[in-house]
Design a protein around this motif. Structure first.
Motif, PDB file in Angstrom:
ATOM      1  N   MET A  44     -27.455  27.391  30.845  1.00 40.84           N
ATOM      2  CA  MET A  44     -26.419  26.758  30.023  1.00 40.84           C
ATOM      3  C   MET A  44     -25.328  27.772  29.706  1.00 40.84           C
ATOM      4  N   LYS A  45     -24.051  27.325  29.823  1.00 36.87           N
ATOM      5  CA  LYS A  45     -22.942  28.269  29.646  1.00 36.87           C
ATOM      6  C   LYS A  45     -22.865  28.794  28.210  1.00 36.87           C
ATOM      7  N   GLY A  46     -22.486  30.060  28.114  1.00 40.76           N
ATOM      8  CA  GLY A  46     -22.377  30.716  26.815  1.00 40.76           C
ATOM      9  C   GLY A  46     -21.419  30.028  25.867  1.00 40.76           C
TER      10      GLY A  46
ATOM     11  N   SER B  57     -13.320  21.038  20.088  1.00 43.99           N
ATOM     12  CA  SER B  57     -13.024  22.344  20.684  1.00 43.99           C
ATOM     13  C   SER B  57     -12.504  22.177  22.121  1.00 43.99           C
ATOM     14  N   PHE B  58     -13.133  21.303  22.912  1.00 42.13           N
ATOM     15  CA  PHE B  58     -12.633  21.020  24.265  1.00 42.13           C
ATOM     16  C   PHE B  58     -11.184  20.534  24.188  1.00 42.13           C
ATOM     17  N   GLY B  59     -10.922  19.669  23.211  1.00 40.66           N
ATOM     18  CA  GLY B  59      -9.578  19.103  23.056  1.00 40.66           C
ATOM     19  C   GLY B  59      -8.532  20.187  22.806  1.00 40.66           C
TER      20      GLY B  59
ATOM     21  N   ILE C 283     -13.532  15.077  35.148  1.00 41.50           N
ATOM     22  CA  ILE C 283     -13.625  16.089  34.089  1.00 41.50           C
ATOM     23  C   ILE C 283     -14.652  17.175  34.438  1.00 41.50           C
ATOM     24  N   HIS C 284     -15.869  16.764  34.713  1.00 41.50           N
ATOM     25  CA  HIS C 284     -16.883  17.766  35.023  1.00 41.50           C
ATOM     26  C   HIS C 284     -16.657  18.400  36.402  1.00 41.50           C
ATOM     27  N   VAL C 285     -15.870  17.726  37.246  1.00 37.80           N
ATOM     28  CA  VAL C 285     -15.489  18.349  38.529  1.00 37.80           C
ATOM     29  C   VAL C 285     -14.593  19.562  38.233  1.00 37.80           C
ATOM     30  N   GLU C 286     -13.674  19.397  37.290  1.00 34.66           N
ATOM     31  CA  GLU C 286     -12.813  20.517  36.879  1.00 34.66           C
ATOM     32  C   GLU C 286     -13.639  21.609  36.209  1.00 34.66           C
ATOM     33  N   VAL C 287     -14.612  21.175  35.375  1.00 39.25           N
ATOM     34  CA  VAL C 287     -15.486  22.147  34.707  1.00 39.25           C
ATOM     35  C   VAL C 287     -16.217  22.997  35.752  1.00 39.25           C
ATOM     36  N   ARG C 288     -16.663  22.337  36.804  1.00 42.19           N
ATOM     37  CA  ARG C 288     -17.389  23.042  37.871  1.00 42.19           C
ATOM     38  C   ARG C 288     -16.492  24.093  38.545  1.00 42.19           C
TER      39      ARG C 288
ATOM     40  N   ASP D  52     -21.320  27.894  38.007  1.00 37.51           N
ATOM     41  CA  ASP D  52     -22.766  27.854  37.750  1.00 37.51           C
ATOM     42  C   ASP D  52     -23.125  26.927  36.586  1.00 37.51           C
ATOM     43  N   ALA D  53     -22.189  26.054  36.162  1.00 34.64           N
ATOM     44  CA  ALA D  53     -22.475  25.147  35.043  1.00 34.64           C
ATOM     45  C   ALA D  53     -23.605  24.191  35.408  1.00 34.64           C
ATOM     46  N   GLU D  54     -24.438  23.882  34.413  1.00 35.83           N
ATOM     47  CA  GLU D  54     -25.515  22.894  34.596  1.00 35.83           C
ATOM     48  C   GLU D  54     -25.047  21.609  33.928  1.00 35.83           C
ATOM     49  N   LEU D  55     -24.604  20.680  34.751  1.00 35.51           N
ATOM     50  CA  LEU D  55     -23.964  19.487  34.187  1.00 35.51           C
ATOM     51  C   LEU D  55     -24.851  18.253  34.342  1.00 35.51           C
TER      52      LEU D  55
ATOM     53  N   THR E 123     -24.188   5.526  31.470  1.00 39.69           N
ATOM     54  CA  THR E 123     -25.570   6.026  31.568  1.00 39.69           C
ATOM     55  C   THR E 123     -25.552   7.530  31.797  1.00 39.69           C
ATOM     56  N   TYR E 124     -26.232   8.237  30.902  1.00 39.04           N
ATOM     57  CA  TYR E 124     -26.340   9.700  30.938  1.00 39.04           C
ATOM     58  C   TYR E 124     -27.689  10.080  31.537  1.00 39.04           C
ATOM     59  N   ARG E 125     -27.685  11.011  32.478  1.00 41.64           N
ATOM     60  CA  ARG E 125     -28.940  11.521  33.049  1.00 41.64           C
ATOM     61  C   ARG E 125     -28.890  13.046  33.112  1.00 41.64           C
ATOM     62  N   SER E 126     -29.979  13.664  32.663  1.00 45.52           N
ATOM     63  CA  SER E 126     -30.006  15.127  32.681  1.00 45.52           C
ATOM     64  C   SER E 126     -31.444  15.627  32.654  1.00 45.52           C
ATOM     65  N   PRO E 127     -31.702  16.778  33.284  1.00 46.58           N
ATOM     66  CA  PRO E 127     -33.021  17.400  33.101  1.00 46.58           C
ATOM     67  C   PRO E 127     -33.149  18.032  31.712  1.00 46.58           C
ATOM     68  N   ARG E 128     -32.043  18.085  30.950  1.00 46.33           N
ATOM     69  CA  ARG E 128     -32.072  18.707  29.623  1.00 46.33           C
ATOM     70  C   ARG E 128     -32.120  17.631  28.522  1.00 46.33           C
ATOM     71  N   PRO E 129     -32.777  17.954  27.394  1.00 44.62           N
ATOM     72  CA  PRO E 129     -32.980  16.929  26.342  1.00 44.62           C
ATOM     73  C   PRO E 129     -31.785  16.844  25.390  1.00 44.62           C
TER      74      PRO E 129
ATOM     75  N   GLY F 111     -22.857  12.641  20.374  1.00 47.19           N
ATOM     76  CA  GLY F 111     -21.830  13.276  19.538  1.00 47.19           C
ATOM     77  C   GLY F 111     -20.544  13.525  20.316  1.00 47.19           C
ATOM     78  N   LEU F 112     -20.687  13.931  21.586  1.00 47.62           N
ATOM     79  CA  LEU F 112     -19.492  14.133  22.426  1.00 47.62           C
ATOM     80  C   LEU F 112     -18.735  12.815  22.601  1.00 47.62           C
ATOM     81  N   ILE F 113     -19.489  11.720  22.803  1.00 48.36           N
ATOM     82  CA  ILE F 113     -18.851  10.412  22.974  1.00 48.36           C
ATOM     83  C   ILE F 113     -18.122  10.027  21.679  1.00 48.36           C
TER      84      ILE F 113
END
Ligand code: HEM
Length: 183
Positions: A1-3, A77-79, A103-108, A113-116, A132-138, A145-147
């Protein structure tokens, strides 16, 4: 996860609980990184969960609620840091529909090395969307909150309902979002 995620979590905690509390929680958590994060570094997601548990124990705010508050904080903060990603979007649903393909394409590009997570967006008219959100992270609460932060950033209000469908160690959350008139 990014710092950057850790840096922002500590900034929010400092704002909410004060510097001395943040130092205490970091000390007690005995983190492998020692709690010194740089925004471009990479750290295990487990450290984020440890910190959230620590701030939850310190404040009495449930972990899920803290994740949500943090998501909202992170979106603001992103804003501030990436206004260009928000420009040209007609509203929050346009923004949310663009996470996966833009958006996450730009983040990449910024952080190779971002885990998106991944998102599926299905629009049902101008004001309604299933996301629908899918992630290996909980991090479904963080995502919520982001939404919420995204809706607020566009000066809108929304009714958001969520169905959790975690399976096989993967997190999956279906958000049903209906936006209302401006706040
Ligand atoms: C518009 C709504 C957005 C949503 C719902 C969203 C959702 C998420 C979630 C839930 C994560 C955590 C990782 C995971 O759950 O697997 C994440 C990671 C991240 N997102 Fe987004 N995001 C959004 C917009 C943005 C924007 C505008 C940026 C701007 C730069 C951004 C940058 C990042 C970064 C840097 C990470 C961390 C990646 C890592 O830790 O390796 N996101 N996003």
């Amino acid at each position: 996860m990014k710092g950057i995620v850790f840096v922002e979590l500590l900034a929010m905690a400092e704002d909410a609980f004060g510097e001395a509390s943040v130092d205490r929680v970091i000390d007690q958590a005995a983190l492998p990184s020692g709690g010194a994060y740089t925004s471009v570094g990479n750290y295990p997601c487990e450290e984020l969960m440890t910190l959230i548990r620590g701030f939850s124990a310190h404040s009495g705010i449930p972990g899920a609620e803290l994740q949500r508050l943090f998501g909202d904080w992170m979106m603001q903060s992103f804003g501030r840091h990436y206004p260009g990603l928000f420009a040209g979007k007609g509203g929050s649903l346009d923004m949310l529909a663009a996470i996966e393909g833009e958006i996450h394409v730009e983040v990449r590009k910024l952080y190779p090395d971002a885990e998106l997570p991944s998102f599926d967006a299905v629009r049902h008219g101008a004001d309604v969307m299933d996301l629908t959100y899918r992630s290996p992270r909980p991090l479904a609460d963080f995502c919520e909150g982001l939404i919420e932060g995204c809706v607020a950033r566009f000066g809108q209000t929304a009714e958001i309902t969520r169905i959790d469908r975690d399976h096989d160690g993967l997190t999956q959350a279906e958000f049903h979002i209906r936006t209302g008139p401006g706040a």
